[in-house]
Motif scaffolding. Structure first.
Motif, PDB file in Angstrom:
ATOM      1  N   PHE A 172       0.709  -1.205   0.041  1.00  0.00           N
ATOM      2  CA  PHE A 172       0.140   0.028   0.047  1.00  0.00           C
ATOM      3  C   PHE A 172       0.927   1.268   0.175  1.00  0.00           C
ATOM      4  CE2 PHE A 172      -3.482  -2.643   1.839  1.00  0.00           C
ATOM      5  CZ  PHE A 172      -4.217  -2.773   0.791  1.00  0.00           C
ATOM      6  N   VAL A 173       2.083   1.149   0.636  1.00  0.00           N
ATOM      7  CA  VAL A 173       2.865   2.479   0.602  1.00  0.00           C
ATOM      8  C   VAL A 173       3.917   2.674  -0.466  1.00  0.00           C
ATOM      9  CG1 VAL A 173       4.249   3.875   2.250  1.00  0.00           C
ATOM     10  CG2 VAL A 173       2.347   2.528   3.141  1.00  0.00           C
ATOM     11  N   LEU A 174       4.788   1.401  -0.724  1.00  0.00           N
ATOM     12  CA  LEU A 174       5.784   1.482  -1.662  1.00  0.00           C
ATOM     13  C   LEU A 174       5.410   1.083  -3.139  1.00  0.00           C
ATOM     14  CD1 LEU A 174       8.509  -0.136   0.694  1.00  0.00           C
ATOM     15  CD2 LEU A 174       8.073   2.241   0.317  1.00  0.00           C
ATOM     16  N   ASP A 177       1.676   3.092  -6.267  1.00  0.00           N
ATOM     17  CA  ASP A 177       1.591   4.096  -7.251  1.00  0.00           C
ATOM     18  C   ASP A 177       2.115   3.464  -8.664  1.00  0.00           C
ATOM     19  OD1 ASP A 177       0.770   5.827  -5.692  1.00  0.00           O
ATOM     20  OD2 ASP A 177       2.473   7.066  -5.403  1.00  0.00           O
ATOM     21  N   THR A 178       3.268   2.767  -8.364  1.00  0.00           N
ATOM     22  CA  THR A 178       3.952   1.776  -9.284  1.00  0.00           C
ATOM     23  C   THR A 178       3.081   0.991 -10.264  1.00  0.00           C
ATOM     24  OG1 THR A 178       5.978   2.031  -7.840  1.00  0.00           O
ATOM     25  CG2 THR A 178       6.165   0.978 -10.073  1.00  0.00           C
ATOM     26  N   LEU A 179       2.358   0.134  -9.195  1.00  0.00           N
ATOM     27  CA  LEU A 179       1.382  -0.595 -10.019  1.00  0.00           C
ATOM     28  C   LEU A 179       0.471   0.016 -10.779  1.00  0.00           C
ATOM     29  CD1 LEU A 179       0.647  -3.256  -6.928  1.00  0.00           C
ATOM     30  CD2 LEU A 179       1.647  -3.758  -8.950  1.00  0.00           C
ATOM     31  N   GLU A 180      -0.225   1.140 -10.317  1.00  0.00           N
ATOM     32  CA  GLU A 180      -1.030   1.560 -10.847  1.00  0.00           C
ATOM     33  C   GLU A 180      -0.686   2.336 -12.294  1.00  0.00           C
ATOM     34  OE1 GLU A 180      -2.902   5.424  -9.077  1.00  0.00           O
ATOM     35  OE2 GLU A 180      -4.801   5.179 -10.525  1.00  0.00           O
ATOM     36  N   ASN A 181       0.610   2.960 -12.358  1.00  0.00           N
ATOM     37  CA  ASN A 181       1.205   3.505 -13.457  1.00  0.00           C
ATOM     38  C   ASN A 181       1.529   2.456 -14.454  1.00  0.00           C
ATOM     39  OD1 ASN A 181       1.378   5.920 -12.316  1.00  0.00           O
ATOM     40  ND2 ASN A 181       3.420   5.833 -11.515  1.00  0.00           N
ATOM     41  N   ALA A 182       1.983   1.006 -13.871  1.00  0.00           N
ATOM     42  CA  ALA A 182       2.282   0.074 -14.751  1.00  0.00           C
ATOM     43  C   ALA A 182       1.116  -0.647 -15.625  1.00  0.00           C
ATOM     44  CB  ALA A 182       2.928  -0.975 -14.053  1.00  0.00           C
ATOM     45  N   PHE A 203     -11.481   3.033  -9.462  1.00  0.00           N
ATOM     46  CA  PHE A 203     -11.843   2.712  -8.000  1.00  0.00           C
ATOM     47  C   PHE A 203     -11.181   1.971  -7.248  1.00  0.00           C
ATOM     48  CE2 PHE A 203     -14.878   0.748  -5.126  1.00  0.00           C
ATOM     49  CZ  PHE A 203     -15.284   1.949  -4.482  1.00  0.00           C
ATOM     50  N   LEU A 204     -10.750   0.950  -7.744  1.00  0.00           N
ATOM     51  CA  LEU A 204      -9.900  -0.278  -7.117  1.00  0.00           C
ATOM     52  C   LEU A 204      -8.438   0.448  -6.483  1.00  0.00           C
ATOM     53  CD1 LEU A 204      -9.654  -3.256  -6.330  1.00  0.00           C
ATOM     54  CD2 LEU A 204      -8.011  -3.564  -8.380  1.00  0.00           C
ATOM     55  N   PHE A 205      -7.953   1.304  -7.403  1.00  0.00           N
ATOM     56  CA  PHE A 205      -6.571   1.719  -7.066  1.00  0.00           C
ATOM     57  C   PHE A 205      -6.956   3.018  -5.862  1.00  0.00           C
ATOM     58  CE2 PHE A 205      -4.710  -0.452 -10.396  1.00  0.00           C
ATOM     59  CZ  PHE A 205      -3.348  -0.755  -9.803  1.00  0.00           C
ATOM     60  N   ALA A 206      -8.170   3.520  -5.888  1.00  0.00           N
ATOM     61  CA  ALA A 206      -8.404   4.670  -5.059  1.00  0.00           C
ATOM     62  C   ALA A 206      -8.697   4.140  -3.794  1.00  0.00           C
ATOM     63  CB  ALA A 206      -9.645   5.385  -5.725  1.00  0.00           C
ATOM     64  N   LEU A 207      -8.889   2.800  -3.509  1.00  0.00           N
ATOM     65  CA  LEU A 207      -9.120   2.281  -2.345  1.00  0.00           C
ATOM     66  C   LEU A 207      -8.133   2.090  -1.352  1.00  0.00           C
ATOM     67  CD1 LEU A 207     -11.240  -0.930  -3.262  1.00  0.00           C
ATOM     68  CD2 LEU A 207     -12.072   1.292  -2.281  1.00  0.00           C
ATOM     69  N   ALA A 208      -6.959   2.331  -1.758  1.00  0.00           N
ATOM     70  CA  ALA A 208      -5.899   2.260  -0.707  1.00  0.00           C
ATOM     71  C   ALA A 208      -5.859   3.368   0.565  1.00  0.00           C
ATOM     72  CB  ALA A 208      -4.343   2.306  -1.558  1.00  0.00           C
ATOM     73  N   PRO A 209      -5.522   2.990   1.608  1.00  0.00           N
ATOM     74  CA  PRO A 209      -5.747   3.669   2.867  1.00  0.00           C
ATOM     75  C   PRO A 209      -5.280   5.203   2.708  1.00  0.00           C
ATOM     76  CG  PRO A 209      -4.570   1.689   3.473  1.00  0.00           C
ATOM     77  CD  PRO A 209      -4.877   1.736   2.047  1.00  0.00           C
ATOM     78  N   TYR A 232     -17.420   8.500  -7.298  1.00  0.00           N
ATOM     79  CA  TYR A 232     -16.652   7.661  -6.107  1.00  0.00           C
ATOM     80  C   TYR A 232     -15.348   7.984  -5.727  1.00  0.00           C
ATOM     81  CZ  TYR A 232     -14.811   5.914 -10.479  1.00  0.00           C
ATOM     82  OH  TYR A 232     -14.025   5.854 -11.570  1.00  0.00           O
ATOM     83  N   LEU A 233     -14.787   9.295  -6.311  1.00  0.00           N
ATOM     84  CA  LEU A 233     -13.465   9.843  -5.844  1.00  0.00           C
ATOM     85  C   LEU A 233     -13.945  10.924  -4.999  1.00  0.00           C
ATOM     86  CD1 LEU A 233     -11.370   9.689  -8.873  1.00  0.00           C
ATOM     87  CD2 LEU A 233     -11.444   8.097  -7.159  1.00  0.00           C
ATOM     88  N   GLY A 234     -15.126  11.067  -4.521  1.00  0.00           N
ATOM     89  CA  GLY A 234     -15.385  12.327  -3.581  1.00  0.00           C
ATOM     90  C   GLY A 234     -15.150  12.174  -2.414  1.00  0.00           C
ATOM     91  N   GLU A 235     -15.350  13.077  -1.540  1.00  0.00           N
ATOM     92  CA  GLU A 235     -14.558  13.079  -0.154  1.00  0.00           C
ATOM     93  C   GLU A 235     -15.586  12.397   0.786  1.00  0.00           C
ATOM     94  OE1 GLU A 235     -15.676  16.112  -1.755  1.00  0.00           O
ATOM     95  OE2 GLU A 235     -16.410  17.662  -0.468  1.00  0.00           O
ATOM     96  N   TRP A 236     -16.973  12.408   0.609  1.00  0.00           N
ATOM     97  CA  TRP A 236     -17.859  11.827   1.496  1.00  0.00           C
ATOM     98  C   TRP A 236     -17.315  10.142   1.422  1.00  0.00           C
ATOM     99  CZ3 TRP A 236     -19.550  14.113   5.629  1.00  0.00           C
ATOM    100  CH2 TRP A 236     -19.908  15.307   5.606  1.00  0.00           C
TER     101      TRP A 236
END
Lengths: 263, 303
Positions: A172-174, A177-182, A203-209, A232-236
């Motif tokens: 989730f931390v390291l 981003d790389t996974l998403e870019n790839a 949406f899946l990638f946006a789920l990370a804490p 689904y990218l909204g603040e609420w």
């Protein structure tokens, strides 16, 4: 209310450990350093509302590490040594142990964060938004200390807990981003998606804490930043996801722990 | 009221059966000894009482509260000395007692308890520096907090020297006189014989006997042991003795001494039989069978 006596005991033992003191000092130093360089290297105007955007990178890296390191050995070390047998011989349940430990360790982490964030005012103070930011940071800390404790509930040895904890940090931390870019590059090269990821993947990638925390702070605290257009990218939605991240993993790990034999 | 009630409790690990349909009732006010060789399943049973382990079948209750469904309530009225515990690393002995007090909501004087279990002088040292015996005393102290109605002790004398074990027994007697039910496991027979009203003998996960010590003696053919000293031991004497009705075992361990276990009625018959066979009896005496003999008898039977 016996979880309180467990929380009290656990927090006293946690803060008295030298390794924990070092870990928490590291967190405080990191945040203070950031606070001092913000007016130097950041962009105008310097306000507490815009500080979160600046602090994001550090917080979403440092807080997970400290949270996991603080939590991963919480229950499992007592279980490995046998001290949990004393705890559970007393009229206290396994849920008391989990709740007490979670409250204690999250409290220690949250207390440290609040102290560090409040010490330096990071430019012009906008109190309401600043308090919101502190609250969201505490929630983010609860996510990661909760993940750490979940890990310590799910396995039977400290070593496995550490490995599992680091696996979560790694994912989730390291490399998130790389996974998403790839994936984006791959889909684009294959001609499947030209402008960004399909909604489901996005949406899946946006789920990370870390992402959830970022969107929540950006949406609620920082007026200068805007979120994506998708609902689904909204603040609420982010706020709900943050809450799910706090209770979900520890709830699942508790269900596993509750049905286990302790020997 | 019933202190402990076990109903057909079984525990299996894979194909291995650790506990096989154990039925047991311990009445309030009893001192009950749970006896068996290592690995017989004593700790498994106690672990189920404490909900450390879930039974595969059956149920156990303490004072009418199911140990699995209602474990916290079941543990409210008990003091526990579990097996395989370790102390909290950075707490002193006194802090351990205080922790137990907070958790039980009990009002007590830690010093008084520490003094009673004999570690008052070391109360403010870290418990992680304690010897096994001292840790055992400290955890007994934690168990005594709040005047529990039931003391549940798994091998309480582990790590104690004979003196310490005697002090432990004394405390158990005092607690029993106060009205507490005592349930403890041991593989050491004198421990059980010295304090228990009733014993249960566990062998390979099965409860093979539950009775008073007197009752066990009786069920073992009166449990009389006859030690006979002969003028000299001839061939065939042992066989002669073994033919007498009521004789269970007959061995000669020294050159001219026989040890015979038999029913009470058989004693005279043996002497008569020896006399008729022309063997000179120099001396004889009877002994009560010790619990150890019974224990070996019970646990050896099935092997």
């Amino acid at each position: 209310m016996t979880w309180r006596s467990i929380a009290r005991q656990d927090s006293a033992l946690t803060v008295s450990a030298r390794s924990v003191k070092y870990l928490l000092s590291l967190l405080v130093l990191g945040i203070l350093l950031l606070g001092y360089i913000y007016p130097v290297v950041g962009a105008e105007p310097y306000t507490t509302s815009r500080f979160p955007g600046f602090a994001q990178g550090l917080l979403t890296t440092l807080v997970p590490f400290v949270g996991v390191l603080l939590g991963y050995n919480a229950v499992v070390s007592d279980r490995e040594s046998g001290a949990i047998r004393l705890t559970l011989s007393l009229p206290q349940s396994r849920s008391d142990v989990v709740l007490g430990t979670f409250v204690s360790r999250t409290g220690v982490l949250a207390g440290t964060l609040v102290a560090a964030l409040v010490v330096y005012p990071f430019g012009e103070l906008e109190l309401g938004r600043f308090l919101l930011f502190v609250g969201l940071t505490v929630a983010f800390a609860a996510v990661w200390s909760g993940l750490g404790i979940a890990v310590s509930l799910a396995v039977a040895t400290k070593r496995r807990a550490l490995v599992l904890g680091f696996a979560l940090l790694f994912l989730f931390v390291l490399v998130w981003d790389t996974l998403e870019n790839a994936l984006t590059a791959g889909l684009s090269a294959a001609g499947l998606a030209d402008d960004g990821l399909p909604a489901a993947a996005e949406f899946l990638f946006a789920l990370a804490p870390g992402r959830v925390f970022e969107r929540a702070t950006a949406g609620f605290v920082d007026p200068s930043r805007s979120l994506g257009e998708a609902w689904y990218l909204g603040e609420w939605v982010a706020l709900v996801l943050l809450a799910l991240w706090i209770v979900g993993p520890i709830g699942l790990a508790y269900a596993r722990f509750a049905g286990r034999d302790l020997s | 009221m019933v202190a402990i009630e076990a109903d057909e409790v079984s525990k299996r690990y894979g194909t291995e059966t650790a506990l096989d349909r154990v039925d047991l009732t311990v009445e309030e006010g009893e001192t009950f000894g749970f006896l068996g060789p290592n690995g017989a399943g004593k700790s498994t049973f106690i672990n189920i009482l404490l909900d450390f382990v879930k039974p595969s079948e059956g149920s156990v209750g303490i004072f009418g509260h199911d140990c699995q469904a209602d474990g916290t309530v079941a543990r409210e009225r008990i003091g526990v000395l579990p097996e395989g515990y370790s102390v909290f690393d950075r707490l002193t002995g006194r802090q351990h007692i205080e922790y137990a007090m907070r958790s039980k909501g009990a009002d007590a004087d830690p010093s008084e308890i520490l003094d009673r279990v004999g570690i008052l002088e070391d109360a403010d040292r870290l418990a992680s520096d304690y010897s096994k015996g001292m840790a055992q005393r400290m955890v007994l102290g934690m168990a005594l907090v709040g005047e529990p109605d039931l003391l549940l002790l798994d091998e309480p004398s582990t790590g104690l020297d004979p003196n310490g074990a005697a002090e432990m027994r004394q405390i158990l007697r005092e607690e029993n006189e106060r009205g507490a039910t005592i349930f403890f496991s041991s593989h050491i027979l004198e421990q059980v014989e010295a304090v228990c009203d009733r014993v249960g003998i566990l062998q390979d996960g099965e409860l093979v006997a539950v009775d008073t010590i007197e009752g066990l003696r009786e069920s073992l053919g009166g449990g009389t042991k006859l030690v006979i000293t002969l003028d000299h031991l001839e061939n065939g004497v042992l066989d002669t003795v073994r033919t007498v009705r009521g004789v269970e075992t007959a061995v000669s361990n020294e050159d001219s001494t026989l040890e015979v276990t038999c029913t009470n009625d058989a004693k005279m018959d043996i002497l008569v039989e020896l006399h008729d066979a022309g063997v000179d009896v120099v001396n004889f005496r009877t002994e009560e069978a010790s619990l150890e003999d019974m224990f070996i008898e019970y646990t050896g039977r099935q092997r």
